[in-house]
Design an enzyme around this catalytic site. Structure first.
Site, PDB file in Angstrom:
ATOM      1  N   ARG A 101      12.849  -2.443  -2.017  1.00 11.96           N
ATOM      2  CA  ARG A 101      12.195  -1.275  -1.407  1.00 11.96           C
ATOM      3  C   ARG A 101      13.292  -0.304  -0.990  1.00 11.96           C
ATOM      4  O   ARG A 101      14.160  -0.642  -0.181  1.00 11.96           O
ATOM      5  CB  ARG A 101      11.368  -1.689  -0.186  1.00 11.96           C
ATOM      6  CG  ARG A 101      10.938  -0.504   0.662  1.00 11.96           C
ATOM      7  CD  ARG A 101       9.900  -0.843   1.691  1.00 11.96           C
ATOM      8  NE  ARG A 101       8.619  -1.097   1.058  1.00 11.96           N
ATOM      9  CZ  ARG A 101       7.452  -1.121   1.710  1.00 11.96           C
ATOM     10  NH1 ARG A 101       7.414  -0.914   3.010  1.00 11.96           N
ATOM     11  NH2 ARG A 101       6.332  -1.348   1.063  1.00 11.96           N
ATOM     12  N   HIS A 128       4.823   3.393  -5.730  1.00 19.20           N
ATOM     13  CA  HIS A 128       4.598   2.082  -5.086  1.00 19.20           C
ATOM     14  C   HIS A 128       3.742   1.247  -6.053  1.00 19.20           C
ATOM     15  O   HIS A 128       2.579   0.941  -5.775  1.00 19.20           O
ATOM     16  CB  HIS A 128       3.910   2.278  -3.726  1.00 19.20           C
ATOM     17  CG  HIS A 128       3.942   1.073  -2.835  1.00 19.20           C
ATOM     18  ND1 HIS A 128       4.563  -0.112  -3.177  1.00 19.20           N
ATOM     19  CD2 HIS A 128       3.420   0.868  -1.595  1.00 19.20           C
ATOM     20  CE1 HIS A 128       4.418  -0.980  -2.193  1.00 19.20           C
ATOM     21  NE2 HIS A 128       3.731  -0.414  -1.228  1.00 19.20           N
ATOM     22  N   GLN A 131       1.754  -2.015  -5.038  1.00 20.69           N
ATOM     23  CA  GLN A 131       0.529  -1.752  -4.278  1.00 20.69           C
ATOM     24  C   GLN A 131      -0.634  -1.457  -5.226  1.00 20.69           C
ATOM     25  O   GLN A 131      -1.761  -1.905  -5.010  1.00 20.69           O
ATOM     26  CB  GLN A 131       0.762  -0.544  -3.348  1.00 20.69           C
ATOM     27  CG  GLN A 131      -0.452  -0.177  -2.528  1.00 20.69           C
ATOM     28  CD  GLN A 131      -0.778  -1.193  -1.453  1.00 20.69           C
ATOM     29  OE1 GLN A 131       0.083  -1.565  -0.685  1.00 20.69           O
ATOM     30  NE2 GLN A 131      -2.025  -1.645  -1.388  1.00 20.69           N
ATOM     31  N   ASP A 224      -3.695   7.963   2.249  1.00 16.55           N
ATOM     32  CA  ASP A 224      -2.482   7.301   2.726  1.00 16.55           C
ATOM     33  C   ASP A 224      -1.935   8.160   3.868  1.00 16.55           C
ATOM     34  O   ASP A 224      -2.348   9.319   4.035  1.00 16.55           O
ATOM     35  CB  ASP A 224      -1.464   7.197   1.569  1.00 16.55           C
ATOM     36  CG  ASP A 224      -0.166   6.507   1.988  1.00 16.55           C
ATOM     37  OD1 ASP A 224      -0.206   5.658   2.895  1.00 16.55           O
ATOM     38  OD2 ASP A 224       0.896   6.820   1.400  1.00 16.55           O
ATOM     39  N   CYS A 264      -3.519   1.760   1.515  1.00 19.29           N
ATOM     40  CA  CYS A 264      -2.457   0.750   1.373  1.00 19.29           C
ATOM     41  C   CYS A 264      -2.016   0.177   2.701  1.00 19.29           C
ATOM     42  O   CYS A 264      -1.494  -0.934   2.755  1.00 19.29           O
ATOM     43  CB  CYS A 264      -1.268   1.333   0.612  1.00 19.29           C
ATOM     44  SG  CYS A 264      -0.356   2.603   1.520  1.00 19.29           S
ATOM     45  N   ARG A 292      -2.179  -8.056  -2.400  1.00 17.26           N
ATOM     46  CA  ARG A 292      -0.736  -7.884  -2.658  1.00 17.26           C
ATOM     47  C   ARG A 292      -0.138  -9.228  -3.081  1.00 17.26           C
ATOM     48  O   ARG A 292       0.683  -9.298  -3.997  1.00 17.26           O
ATOM     49  CB  ARG A 292      -0.014  -7.366  -1.395  1.00 17.26           C
ATOM     50  CG  ARG A 292      -0.403  -5.968  -0.955  1.00 17.26           C
ATOM     51  CD  ARG A 292       0.044  -4.916  -1.934  1.00 17.26           C
ATOM     52  NE  ARG A 292       1.471  -4.944  -2.173  1.00 17.26           N
ATOM     53  CZ  ARG A 292       2.385  -4.355  -1.381  1.00 17.26           C
ATOM     54  NH1 ARG A 292       2.014  -3.677  -0.327  1.00 17.26           N
ATOM     55  NH2 ARG A 292       3.676  -4.415  -1.680  1.00 17.26           N
TER      56      ARG A 292
END
Ligand code: CP
Ligand code: NVA
Length: 309
Positions: A101, A128, A131, A224, A264, A292
């Site tokens: 990340r 991402h 996700q 988000d 998310c 996930r």
């Protein structure tokens, strides 16, 4: 052959489907696959904060019989004294995959170029994709299939999440709408990539500035945070610019009556989404967060299989 998962379109639509089928199998029988038996180690590196990604990779790697090595860059040489490529050359002799990340997408590309083990993007400033594997799995579970569904994203259309919804959504054959101010529209090159993929899958991408129009008849509503990690200094400006692009109960009411809401997480209730929506009956965020685990296990198993092929 070494395959990497640096952005949503690092895999083909058929491969996305294959990984998601495997994720459903691993969800149905959590302990059946021991691809990391040994135990083999997977390095999971964080330049930014995380709860879900850290836990789901650590648990998933252990489920597969492996050993997760969680590294914080604050306490490593990466990002300070050492390049991603040099770090990768050290890690590849000891670990079976590298999950990272980070901020710049270029760092991930340099890491992948410099190594013989799979590199996985666990969130960058631009994408991402892990996700999205979980999100598409969740949509499949609640809607049966993804082909032809309409998915409407609200807020920062230039964010990592928006870019991933755009690419993964059209890969899954969905009609993706992004509702944002023009200045926050998805990056032009990603829009072009999405159009190319959509031509293959029958999906589509529509950029919209009217949040009400974007909700009409949608099957999946998604938003988000307006202030992604690394954008904290722009907070006031973003709250002002994105204020209209909120999933309120009114906006949610314009979507199909059986529409689902996904996010998310982490969420800022009262900002990008009303608490009544995210905590309401149409929200499937806890399934999404659990997925996930299953989606990333499937991804790791799939990448290791490509490695052996
Ligand atoms: N959704 C997500 O990636 O959450 P974390 O930042 O907690 O990992
Ligand atoms: N867009 C958010 C996603 C967090 C999982 C961020 O980058 O902070």
């Amino acid at each position: 052959m070494t395959r990497h998962f640096l952005r949503d379109d690092s895999i083909t639509p058929a491969e996305q489907s294959e990984i998601l089928d495997l994720a459903a199998e691993l969800k149905a029988d959590r302990w059946k696959d021991k691809s990391l038996e040994g135990p083999q180690t997977v390095a999971v590196i964080f330049d930014k904060s995380s709860t879900r990604t850290r836990v789901s990779f650590a648990v998933g790697i252990a489920d597969l019989g492996g050993s997760p090595l969680i590294i914080s860059t604050a306490n490593s040489q990466l990002g300070g004294k050492e390049t991603p490529a040099d770090t990768a050359r050290v890690l590849e002799r000891q670990v079976s995959a590298i999950v990272w990340r980070t901020y710049a997408q270029e760092g991930l590309e340099q890491m992948a170029e410099g190594t013989t083990v799979p590199v996985v993007n666990a969130l960058s400033d631009d994408f991402h994709p892990c996700q999205l594997l979980a999100d598409i799995l969740t949509i499949r579970e609640h809607k049966g299939a993804t082909q032809g569904l309409t998915m409407s994203f609200y807020g920062d259309g230039r964010s990592n999440m928006a870019h991933s919804y755009v690419l993964s959504g059209v890969m899954a054959g969905m009609h993706v709408r992004v509702a944002s101010p023009e200045a926050y529209a998805p990056r032009a090159d990603i829009v072009d990539d999405a159009a190319r993929i959509a031509a293959e899958t029958g999906g589509s991408l529509t950029l919209m500035t009217d949040p009400f129009e974007a909700a009409a008849g949608a099957d999946v509503m998604v938003t988000d945070t307006w202030v992604s990690m690394g954008k904290e200094e722009e907070k006031l400006e973003r709250l002002r610019d994105l204020g209209e692009y909120k999933v309120t109960t009114e906006v949610m009411g314009l979507a199909k009556s059986d529409a689902i809401f996904i996010h998310c997480l982490p969420a800022d209730r009262g900002f990008e989404v009303d608490a009544e929506v995210i905590d309401g009956p149409q929200s499937v965020i806890w399934d999404e967060a659990e997925n996930r685990l299953h989606a990333q296990k499937a991804l790791l198993v799939w990448l290791l299989r490509q490695q052996a092929a």
